[in-house]
Design a protein around this motif. Sequence first.
Motif, mmCIF file in Angstrom:
data_model
loop_
_atom_site.group_PDB
_atom_site.id
_atom_site.type_symbol
_atom_site.label_atom_id
_atom_site.label_comp_id
_atom_site.label_asym_id
_atom_site.label_seq_id
_atom_site.Cartn_x
_atom_site.Cartn_y
_atom_site.Cartn_z
ATOM 1 N N PRO A 199 0.827 -1.206 0.000
ATOM 2 C CA PRO A 199 0.000 0.000 0.000
ATOM 3 C C PRO A 199 0.861 1.257 0.000
ATOM 4 C CG PRO A 199 -0.070 -1.081 2.142
ATOM 5 C CD PRO A 199 0.697 -1.991 1.241
ATOM 6 N N ALA A 200 0.399 2.255 -0.739
ATOM 7 C CA ALA A 200 1.139 3.512 -0.821
ATOM 8 C C ALA A 200 0.144 4.651 -1.008
ATOM 9 C CB ALA A 200 2.112 3.466 -1.996
ATOM 10 N N LEU A 201 0.630 5.870 -0.824
ATOM 11 C CA LEU A 201 -0.234 7.046 -0.916
ATOM 12 C C LEU A 201 0.113 7.873 -2.143
ATOM 13 C CD1 LEU A 201 0.009 7.955 2.855
ATOM 14 C CD2 LEU A 201 -2.079 7.239 1.699
ATOM 15 N N PHE A 202 -0.933 8.294 -2.875
ATOM 16 C CA PHE A 202 -0.726 9.066 -4.105
ATOM 17 C C PHE A 202 -1.490 10.386 -4.020
ATOM 18 C CE2 PHE A 202 0.011 4.725 -5.281
ATOM 19 C CZ PHE A 202 1.077 4.792 -6.161
ATOM 20 N N LEU A 203 -0.840 11.454 -4.460
ATOM 21 C CA LEU A 203 -1.501 12.760 -4.534
ATOM 22 C C LEU A 203 -2.242 12.843 -5.854
ATOM 23 C CD1 LEU A 203 1.595 14.672 -3.255
ATOM 24 C CD2 LEU A 203 -0.643 14.855 -2.182
ATOM 25 N N VAL B 239 5.756 4.757 6.427
ATOM 26 C CA VAL B 239 4.995 5.996 6.301
ATOM 27 C C VAL B 239 3.511 5.676 6.188
ATOM 28 C CG1 VAL B 239 4.415 7.811 4.638
ATOM 29 C CG2 VAL B 239 6.769 7.519 5.412
ATOM 30 N N TYR B 240 3.193 4.675 5.366
ATOM 31 C CA TYR B 240 1.786 4.318 5.196
ATOM 32 C C TYR B 240 1.190 3.862 6.528
ATOM 33 C CZ TYR B 240 -2.499 2.359 3.386
ATOM 34 O OH TYR B 240 -3.817 2.111 3.157
ATOM 35 N N ARG B 241 1.953 3.070 7.254
ATOM 36 C CA ARG B 241 1.468 2.574 8.544
ATOM 37 C C ARG B 241 1.222 3.746 9.504
ATOM 38 N NH1 ARG B 241 5.711 -0.476 10.195
ATOM 39 N NH2 ARG B 241 6.249 1.233 11.578
ATOM 40 N N ASP B 242 2.181 4.654 9.552
ATOM 41 C CA ASP B 242 2.027 5.813 10.443
ATOM 42 C C ASP B 242 0.796 6.633 10.059
ATOM 43 O OD1 ASP B 242 4.080 5.218 12.035
ATOM 44 O OD2 ASP B 242 5.396 6.878 11.429
ATOM 45 N N CYS B 243 0.593 6.762 8.762
ATOM 46 C CA CYS B 243 -0.541 7.547 8.275
ATOM 47 C C CYS B 243 -1.851 6.936 8.776
ATOM 48 C CB CYS B 243 -0.510 7.603 6.758
ATOM 49 S SG CYS B 243 -1.918 8.436 6.029
ATOM 50 N N ARG C 39 3.129 9.827 22.605
ATOM 51 C CA ARG C 39 4.193 8.966 22.072
ATOM 52 C C ARG C 39 4.462 9.307 20.606
ATOM 53 N NH1 ARG C 39 6.007 4.622 24.924
ATOM 54 N NH2 ARG C 39 6.613 3.583 23.004
ATOM 55 N N ALA C 40 3.395 9.528 19.858
ATOM 56 C CA ALA C 40 3.561 9.865 18.443
ATOM 57 C C ALA C 40 4.362 11.166 18.311
ATOM 58 C CB ALA C 40 2.203 10.011 17.779
ATOM 59 N N GLU C 41 4.038 12.104 19.186
ATOM 60 C CA GLU C 41 4.685 13.411 19.133
ATOM 61 C C GLU C 41 6.191 13.300 19.365
ATOM 62 O OE1 GLU C 41 2.502 16.559 20.987
ATOM 63 O OE2 GLU C 41 4.254 17.138 22.144
ATOM 64 N N ARG C 42 6.567 12.368 20.233
ATOM 65 C CA ARG C 42 7.977 12.232 20.558
ATOM 66 C C ARG C 42 8.704 11.271 19.603
ATOM 67 N NH1 ARG C 42 7.873 10.505 26.438
ATOM 68 N NH2 ARG C 42 5.735 9.945 25.943
ATOM 69 N N GLY C 43 7.982 10.801 18.588
ATOM 70 C CA GLY C 43 8.608 9.919 17.613
ATOM 71 C C GLY C 43 8.718 8.484 18.086
ATOM 72 N N LEU C 44 7.990 8.110 19.139
ATOM 73 C CA LEU C 44 8.014 6.721 19.624
ATOM 74 C C LEU C 44 6.907 5.933 18.944
ATOM 75 C CD1 LEU C 44 8.312 7.544 23.433
ATOM 76 C CD2 LEU C 44 10.179 6.911 21.888
ATOM 77 N N ASP C 45 7.007 4.615 19.031
ATOM 78 C CA ASP C 45 5.967 3.776 18.458
ATOM 79 C C ASP C 45 4.667 3.983 19.245
ATOM 80 O OD1 ASP C 45 5.192 1.570 16.658
ATOM 81 O OD2 ASP C 45 4.728 0.609 18.567
ATOM 82 N N PHE C 46 3.571 4.156 18.511
ATOM 83 C CA PHE C 46 2.309 4.416 19.208
ATOM 84 C C PHE C 46 1.195 3.507 18.714
ATOM 85 C CE2 PHE C 46 0.304 6.951 15.801
ATOM 86 C CZ PHE C 46 1.404 7.178 15.001
ATOM 87 N N ALA C 47 1.587 2.411 18.062
ATOM 88 C CA ALA C 47 0.586 1.518 17.478
ATOM 89 C C ALA C 47 -0.276 0.860 18.553
ATOM 90 C CB ALA C 47 1.276 0.447 16.639
ATOM 91 N N ARG C 48 0.368 0.426 19.642
ATOM 92 C CA ARG C 48 -0.359 -0.288 20.685
ATOM 93 C C ARG C 48 -1.416 0.622 21.317
ATOM 94 N NH1 ARG C 48 0.337 -0.299 26.005
ATOM 95 N NH2 ARG C 48 -0.502 -2.046 27.191
ATOM 96 N N GLU D 68 -11.368 4.700 8.844
ATOM 97 C CA GLU D 68 -9.920 4.447 8.894
ATOM 98 C C GLU D 68 -9.116 5.667 8.509
ATOM 99 O OE1 GLU D 68 -8.242 1.960 9.823
ATOM 100 O OE2 GLU D 68 -9.618 0.275 9.843
ATOM 101 N N GLY D 69 -9.409 6.165 7.329
ATOM 102 C CA GLY D 69 -8.482 7.175 6.837
ATOM 103 C C GLY D 69 -9.172 8.344 6.203
ATOM 104 N N ALA D 70 -9.550 9.315 6.985
ATOM 105 C CA ALA D 70 -10.064 10.525 6.393
ATOM 106 C C ALA D 70 -9.372 11.722 7.021
ATOM 107 C CB ALA D 70 -11.563 10.627 6.587
ATOM 108 N N LEU D 71 -8.780 11.497 8.163
ATOM 109 C CA LEU D 71 -8.192 12.603 8.918
ATOM 110 C C LEU D 71 -6.853 12.180 9.480
ATOM 111 C CD1 LEU D 71 -11.387 13.407 10.910
ATOM 112 C CD2 LEU D 71 -10.514 14.694 9.015
#
Lengths: 248, 439
Positions: B255-259, B305-309, B376-385, B434-437
Amino acid sequence: MKAIVSVKRVVDYNVRIQVKPDGSGVVTDGVKMSMNPFDEIAMEEAVRLKEKGKITEIIAVTIGGAKNEETLRTALAFGATKAIHIKDEGEVQPLTAARALAAVFKKEGASLLIAGKQAIDDDANQTGQMVAALLDIAQATFAGKVDVDGNKATVVREVDAGLETLEVDLPAVITADLRLNEPRYLKLPDIMKAKRIPIEATTLADLGVTAAAAVKTVKTVPPPSRSKGVMVKTVDDLVAALKAKGLA
Amino acid sequence: MSVPEKTMGLGLKVLNRFAGLSLVDKLKLRKPSEQLLFQATRAGFVGIGAAARSFAAVNKLVRPARLAPGRERELFDLNPSEEQQMLREAVAAFADAELRAAAQAADSACLAPKPLLEAAGELGIGLIGLPEEVGGAGSERSVVSNVLVAEALAHGDLGLAVAILAPGAVANALGLWGDEAQQAKYLPAFAAASAPAAALAVQEPRALFNPFLLKTTARRERDGSYLLEGLKSLVPRAADGELFLVAAQLEDHGPALFLVEGSTRGLSVRAEPAMGLRAAATAQLQLHRVRVGADALLAGGDAAVYRDCIQLSRLAWSALALGCGQAVLDYLIPYVNGRVAFGEPISHRQAVAFSVADTAVELEGLRLTTLRAASRAERGLDFARETALARRLVAEQGARIASDGVQLLGGHGFTKEYPVERWYRDLRAAGFMEGALLV
């Protein structure tokens, strides 16, 4: 031309006030505080005058403890160009505030003091008037409309009988009433920029002002709670009940 | 399958196909791209006239503008900083007055009123996540501030909050992962007074949707361009979208993001009014042989990047659900204390009081989890959990809170005279979007 706007940190108008059990005042711990709504109106008016090019500088002034810095940040986000924090941890009575504001007014060589007509905590409605008296300058209180032209200000006042239009020579004190304007929403980038503007700190002593002890608060009590209403069946019963209370 | 059933199925299929085509034509939503003049000003660039703008870099960036990671705080402190508190309060004042007042009409009309979107733009809600180099107001990455802003907006109205924040999602993604050419081309427009209508398009209309296994495809052509094909659903403000960030499965990659600019050929939209989020004017976005340049791929298709998004988007939905849930609670408390039945306020009944207490407890849990993920996201740490935990709370408790809200208002809750039925419909959406914002 410089304008000074006094801003006070008060318990937010949405908060239901609670009196301390010992009657020594109202509870402020953990209670939301914000800028006195009338001061917001004063601030908005100053910003509008600046946008119209009638004044060039807006100096926001507050008196109180360290937390009052938040109120000054709000004033800077509104559009104040400078902020002065008169640090004082004690109780600030209207006369103390008036002396301090008068001292700042003189020191800054300001032409206008725009203040809220009263603060919603003690509702004293005295400070603006006292500043005008201390400085021996004109005053126009309860302003519903303000126009500044050169060395004069035209102020429409909301008085008991209706509206009164005054023309005052500057320097002058103007206090804002509720309908003067509707304060704008703060812009987020302005809030972020406000953080970077330094706040000038001073004290009552630096200004050569002594705190007044003119008022002594004896006791704070909550307003009496209303007793439950009585249902009456007929109009005659109602009239009889009112008569019994001596109301009709 | 019997013969009549088969015939009926075939007939429906043809009808559906036809309806789809004619709708797209009838709506005439894809206007040809009109050349826009950008007037360079200090504040940014003002588009003149047309709805679908084309983007062009006016100033070149030497390197991409990035926000530095937020500062590490040494103490465990969940209180917002003074600045965050001020941002939150400023947005809350706007949301509770303006959004709340406009919410019901916007919900009925399936449209966010333009003056309101403009007022939100003037407030600079989209600017706090943009670096200063491109006209924004941000100096460091602040996911926490973004979460607080999203929450405060959704407290006013969730659907309108989505409409307001959707362009910010694309701008945020560009700020985080766009290269210098992409940033220079698109970001100044987002810093301008009227930001373009833009949205992330991740969701697809199928069962068990998984954002990491997309049906929308992207094929790399010999000349380096990409060919996109697929269908996206529940895209906010798609009908007047000027820029989309489309998630697609890149062949032999992932998966990838396209403009994709709104004026691109092969792009069409179909209104998709839903149960909730109606003010966000959600629609389906169809991509049929959509060709975009090699420069349309975000971050080279980086999987991380896609995962973070996706995670940041889920976090945004947690924040929104939190705001809307809080609105339910703030509405309920005075209601149950004031509503008298059997000679006393209904809050004296345990069934009512416990339900309100549960709502408060679950919202606090959601708030803490969301803020922790954001921090956690702000500090660049993993925040998935943490995000996953928050998401589970949203999915389960969001719907329950809203349903209880309707229940506790009794017959009132069911009517449109009270806002709770709208919050119920909106909160149902928050669980699966999932992904609008992005925050």
